[in-house]
Design an enzyme around this catalytic site. Structure first.
Site, PDB file in Angstrom:
ATOM      1  N   ASP A 128       0.829  -1.205   0.011  1.00  0.00           N
ATOM      2  CA  ASP A 128       0.098   0.025  -0.049  1.00  0.00           C
ATOM      3  C   ASP A 128       0.975   1.267   0.074  1.00  0.00           C
ATOM      4  O   ASP A 128       1.768   1.203   0.551  1.00  0.00           O
ATOM      5  CB  ASP A 128      -0.944   0.021   1.255  1.00  0.00           C
ATOM      6  CG  ASP A 128      -1.718   1.228   1.416  1.00  0.00           C
ATOM      7  OD1 ASP A 128      -2.723   1.375   0.647  1.00  0.00           O
ATOM      8  OD2 ASP A 128      -1.607   2.255   2.306  1.00  0.00           O
ATOM      9  N   ASP A 130       1.002   5.417   0.650  1.00  0.00           N
ATOM     10  CA  ASP A 130       0.364   6.399   1.183  1.00  0.00           C
ATOM     11  C   ASP A 130       1.422   7.791   1.105  1.00  0.00           C
ATOM     12  O   ASP A 130       2.055   8.107   2.039  1.00  0.00           O
ATOM     13  CB  ASP A 130       0.131   6.182   2.757  1.00  0.00           C
ATOM     14  CG  ASP A 130      -0.557   7.101   3.544  1.00  0.00           C
ATOM     15  OD1 ASP A 130      -1.110   8.057   2.698  1.00  0.00           O
ATOM     16  OD2 ASP A 130      -0.972   7.224   4.550  1.00  0.00           O
ATOM     17  N   GLU A 132       1.971  11.460   0.569  1.00  0.00           N
ATOM     18  CA  GLU A 132       1.424  12.612   0.966  1.00  0.00           C
ATOM     19  C   GLU A 132       2.382  13.697   0.858  1.00  0.00           C
ATOM     20  O   GLU A 132       2.937  14.262   1.727  1.00  0.00           O
ATOM     21  CB  GLU A 132       0.962  12.591   2.331  1.00  0.00           C
ATOM     22  CG  GLU A 132      -0.167  11.141   2.733  1.00  0.00           C
ATOM     23  CD  GLU A 132      -0.726  11.339   4.062  1.00  0.00           C
ATOM     24  OE1 GLU A 132      -0.750  12.391   4.633  1.00  0.00           O
ATOM     25  OE2 GLU A 132      -1.231  10.351   4.536  1.00  0.00           O
ATOM     26  N   TYR A 206     -11.531  11.933   5.708  1.00  0.00           N
ATOM     27  CA  TYR A 206     -11.409  12.504   7.144  1.00  0.00           C
ATOM     28  C   TYR A 206     -10.397  13.374   7.145  1.00  0.00           C
ATOM     29  O   TYR A 206      -9.499  13.724   6.092  1.00  0.00           O
ATOM     30  CB  TYR A 206     -11.176  11.216   8.022  1.00  0.00           C
ATOM     31  CG  TYR A 206      -9.980  10.315   7.882  1.00  0.00           C
ATOM     32  CD1 TYR A 206      -8.782  10.759   7.778  1.00  0.00           C
ATOM     33  CD2 TYR A 206     -10.601   8.932   7.561  1.00  0.00           C
ATOM     34  CE1 TYR A 206      -7.702   9.668   7.253  1.00  0.00           C
ATOM     35  CE2 TYR A 206      -9.616   8.025   7.046  1.00  0.00           C
ATOM     36  CZ  TYR A 206      -8.278   8.412   6.982  1.00  0.00           C
ATOM     37  OH  TYR A 206      -7.351   7.298   6.707  1.00  0.00           O
TER      38      TYR A 206
END
Length: 364
Positions: A128, A130, A132, A206
């Site tokens: 995965d 992630d 950012e 979120y």
């Protein structure tokens, strides 16, 4: 994903829909994971957070702890043989080197190979990402215009490397990513192309509000009204669909923690809300056991947003979070929309499993 057939009258058969994804991010950055207290039977996937990026390679930041955690998490398969364990690379704090790591074909191949080596060595189930953020500022990350294309090519390299591993082991492997719910990300990615290499996308629906001065629901399903272009889970999902991602590859994010602010006025229903200070809140177990039982805090429900919030009038303390009711609406939303399922950050923010139990009620 395998679909089973179910016989019905008249010799006809219908496809049984696949079990919805229930994915937990489990933080290994705190040290050794308390795997014995993870309700493995209630999960389909665990994403281990996080693996760092160093010298253009996927890098285990705390080797002794990480390897212990991989062993402990794999041990959960004794209780749930279908459970998948993935490494999640990056996160808010460890995304600064992604852009450099995937800048050239040579570096991309080396990065993908290093990630797949971790999967191979510790008998895990996939990768995965992630990041950012590609092409955008995160915490202190390097970013450049080339990130847009290189983001796509990174997943292509990962997919090819994992497919090569599958030929050796006979085992299928997953490639996934976690991405934000705000519109700007689509300027810096090619989601229609990216999704071709991905099994699913974890939509971080979120943290819509983190700091001030304007604040509101941080993980609402729908707009509450009164705010132009108000972020919401539904809006994020529609943005991904418009960018070319099939609904069945989208996983809706749930927040197992709250965010709080001290408002400028004592009118907590006035929107847009303005804050003078950010306050720490904690996870849902703390909210349920310590704040919802405290008469100083009053729970409110925003019918339009399908979102709860707490308000403490003496300190003008406004808290946004997910609870059993909002999780129920979100799970039903994913079923209605034909989405892959739900994911949440982070498992040990709700160690008593209040919200995970509600998810399982909705996904029997």
């Amino acid at each position: 994903m395998l679909c089973l057939t179910m016989p019905v009258l008249g010799g006809m058969t219908f496809l049984k829909p696949p079990k919805p994804i229930v994915l937990a991010y489990v933080g290994g950055f705190r040290g050794v994971v308390d795997a014995d207290n993870i309700m493995a039977e209630k999960l389909t996937h665990i994403n281990y957070a996080f693996v760092d990026v160093k010298n253009n390679r996927a890098w285990l930041h705390n080797l002794a702890t990480d390897t212990t955690n991989f062993r402990k998490l794999n041990g959960l398969k004794k209780r749930n043989p279908a459970l998948k364990i993935l490494i999640s690379i990056g996160g808010w704090a460890w995304s600064e080197n992604f852009s450099d790591a995937v800048l050239s074909d040579t570096s991309r191949q080396a990065f993908a190979r290093s990630a797949v080596d971790i999967v191979r060595q510790y008998d895990l189930d996939g990768v995965d990402i992630d990041w950012e953020y590609p092409g955008m500022k995160g915490e202190d990350n390097v970013f450049r215009p080339e990130d847009k294309e290189n983001f796509t090519l990174m997943f292509k390299a990962l997919r090819e490397q994992l497919d090569g591993l599958k030929q050796q082991t006979g085992k299928p492997y997953l490639v996934t990513t976690a991405l934000p719910g705000f519109k700007e990300i689509f300027t810096h990615t090619e989601m229609g192309k990216v999704q071709e290499y991905l099994d699913f996308i974890n939509v971080m629906s979120y943290d819509f509000y983190v700091s001030g001065p304007t604040v509101g629901h941080h993980t609402n399903l729908f707009p509450g009204g009164g705010v132009a272009n108000e972020p919401s889970g539904d809006r994020a999902v529609q943005l991904y669909r418009e960018a070319g991602v099939p609904m069945e590859k989208l996983v809706l994010g749930l927040a197992f923690y709250g965010r709080g602010w001290q408002l400028t006025t004592d009118n907590h229903q006035e929107v847009p809300r303005q804050a003078v200070k950010t306050n720490r809140v904690g996870g849902f177990t703390f909210i349920k056991d310590s704040l919802l039982t405290n008469p100083a805090f009053v729970r409110y429900w925003d019918k339009k947003a399908k979102a709860p919030y707490l308000y403490q009038p003496e300190q003008k303390f406004f808290i946004s979070y997910d609870d059993e009711e909002s999780v129920r609406y979100k799970c039903r939303y994913t079923r209605k929309k034909g989405m892959a399922g739900v994911m949440f950050w982070e498992y040990f923010n709700d160690p008593k499993g209040y919200l995970l139990t509600e998810i399982n009620r909705q996904f029997p």
